[in-house]
Scaffold this motif. Structure first.
Motif, PDB file in Angstrom:
ATOM      1  N   ILE A 285      90.501  58.146  40.057  1.00  0.00           N
ATOM      2  CA  ILE A 285      91.965  58.820  39.228  1.00  0.00           C
ATOM      3  C   ILE A 285      91.228  59.035  38.048  1.00  0.00           C
ATOM      4  N   PHE A 286      90.246  58.017  37.357  1.00  0.00           N
ATOM      5  CA  PHE A 286      89.800  58.117  36.137  1.00  0.00           C
ATOM      6  C   PHE A 286      89.016  59.469  35.991  1.00  0.00           C
TER       7      PHE A 286
ATOM      8  N   VAL B 235      91.480  62.559  36.241  1.00  0.00           N
ATOM      9  CA  VAL B 235      92.131  63.069  34.980  1.00  0.00           C
ATOM     10  C   VAL B 235      91.091  63.487  33.610  1.00  0.00           C
ATOM     11  N   LEU B 236      89.862  62.953  33.756  1.00  0.00           N
ATOM     12  CA  LEU B 236      89.045  63.376  32.843  1.00  0.00           C
ATOM     13  C   LEU B 236      88.791  64.828  33.006  1.00  0.00           C
TER      14      LEU B 236
ATOM     15  N   LEU C 249     100.434  63.529  33.568  1.00  0.00           N
ATOM     16  CA  LEU C 249      99.247  62.552  34.430  1.00  0.00           C
ATOM     17  C   LEU C 249      99.463  61.235  34.437  1.00  0.00           C
TER      18      LEU C 249
ATOM     19  N   LEU D 126      89.331  53.560  43.845  1.00  0.00           N
ATOM     20  CA  LEU D 126      90.419  54.493  43.691  1.00  0.00           C
ATOM     21  C   LEU D 126      90.580  54.830  42.313  1.00  0.00           C
ATOM     22  N   GLY D 127      90.920  53.632  41.401  1.00  0.00           N
ATOM     23  CA  GLY D 127      90.709  53.684  39.980  1.00  0.00           C
ATOM     24  C   GLY D 127      89.788  54.575  39.331  1.00  0.00           C
TER      25      GLY D 127
ATOM     26  N   GLY E 179     100.207  58.766  37.695  1.00  0.00           N
ATOM     27  CA  GLY E 179      99.350  57.267  37.660  1.00  0.00           C
ATOM     28  C   GLY E 179     100.392  56.451  38.101  1.00  0.00           C
TER      29      GLY E 179
END
Lengths: 190, 165
Positions: free
Chosen positions: B119-120, B123-124, B144, B115-116, B148
């Protein structure tokens, strides 16, 4: 009024910096460069200056922007703004809430802030890289204007850093990276 | 910076034990605000209360403040000189390399789950798209980061419920 805005802006940046140094850069770009306080070029220059001088990046950048926008008063208020959230939060935690950090919810929140911050830093790195090498007038909307010398320097350095890591079994230190780039810059760009 | 803190605070002044300083550094890394400032405030508070916290933090800020204050006066004149312009063009490449290597280093140290990583990636993509389209939105990073935090809180709340069943 500009002094208050400086204070407020850096207070906000201090409050939402999770992790060290570079985690601030995406927010500095939005809050400081977009407001026209300093240029994108000055920001990148300043990251280099800050790496080469002692002291925490947060205080360095606050002093630099504060002084450019509002002289001595601006420098003082921006620096005060960036340290005040830490001062308040840490005193509260140290005084009453030491167990707060071990709380599941705090740990859970932190776990998912980290990938966000990482994504933001990488996106900043990519946009700065594109601006320096391909969009020389500093806007990603303008037409492409490739800077061959910058690309050559970048590729050469990546190669050198990879070889250095293979041979020496450790990464090149930030100061050495800047030193070599600065030196090659003088030779290539002058 | 951390070895310097340990040496000054634990060995020279014996203000705080080696073990507690590691705790303090861990807390400084997880609370909002620059790590160095957090650590100075924390050590100051442990040694001499609120006043100690204020003085330690001001003490940390003064050397940087003075050095940068002086440099920022010369910066504008310096970059007009061809020599320094070339120097800074080179340094910009150095900064790009430092940013990329910081990302690689942090990525290795974070122990991110699936999941991290998602999310990364989101966001990118979002922040790169935003920098290409012509919208200046000053609160994208902040939004953002808040998203998080809420994701983390939500997941913790949901996992608790599952444990109860």
């Amino acid at each position: 009024m500009i002094l208050f805005e400086l204070f407020y802006t850096f207070f906000l940046i201090g409050l939402f910096t999770f992790g060290g140094g570079y985690a601030m850069i995406p927010m500095i770009q939005e809050q400081v460069v977009n407001k026209g306080w300093i240029s994108e070029t000055a920001l990148t220059d300043f990251i280099a200056i800050s790496e080469a001088t002692p002291g925490p990046f947060a205080i360095n950048i606050a002093t630099f922007v504060g002084n450019s926008v509002g002289n001595v008063g601006g420098a003082l208020l921006a620096t005060l703004g960036v340290i005040l959230p830490s001062l308040i939060i840490i005193i509260i935690i140290a005084a009453i809430l030491k167990r707060f950090i071990k709380n599941r919810f705090v740990q859970g929140a932190l776990k998912y802030v980290k990938p966000v911050v990482l994504g933001l830093i990488l996106s900043t790195a990519i946009t700065i890289c594109l601006k320096v090498t391909m969009f020389q007038n500093g806007s990603l909307q303008s037409s492409i204007n490739i800077d061959k010398k910058s690309i050559i320097l970048l590729v050469m350095m990546i190669g050198f850093m990879l070889i250095y890591k293979q041979v020496k079994k450790k990464s090149l230190s930030p100061l050495k990276i800047l030193g070599i780039c600065g030196l090659l810059g003088i030779i290539i760009f002058i | 910076m951390i070895p310097l803190i340990q040496d000054e605070i634990c060995n020279k002044h014996k203000w705080i034990s080696e073990e507690e300083i590691l705790d303090i550094i861990a807390i400084s890394e997880t609370t909002p605000g620059p790590i160095a400032v957090n650590a100075a405030t924390f050590v100051g508070y442990r040694v001499a209360g609120v006043l100690g916290a204020i003085f330690a933090t001001i003490g940390l800020a003064i050397p940087s403040f003075v050095i940068i204050f002086v440099i920022s006066f010369f910066y504008k004149d310096f970059i007009k000189i061809k020599f320094f312009d070339a120097l800074f063009k080179g340094l910009k490449i150095g900064v790009i390399l430092l940013l990329f290597s910081a990302v690689i280093r942090l990525f290795k140290s974070f122990k991110i789950n699936l999941l991290g990583i998602i999310i990364f990636a989101i966001v990118l993509v979002v922040s790169i798209v935003f920098s290409f389209i012509n919208i200046t939105f000053n609160y994208l990073s902040l939004g953002l980061i808040l998203a998080g935090i809420f994701t983390g809180l939500l997941i913790t709340a949901l996992s608790k419920r599952r444990e109860n069943k």
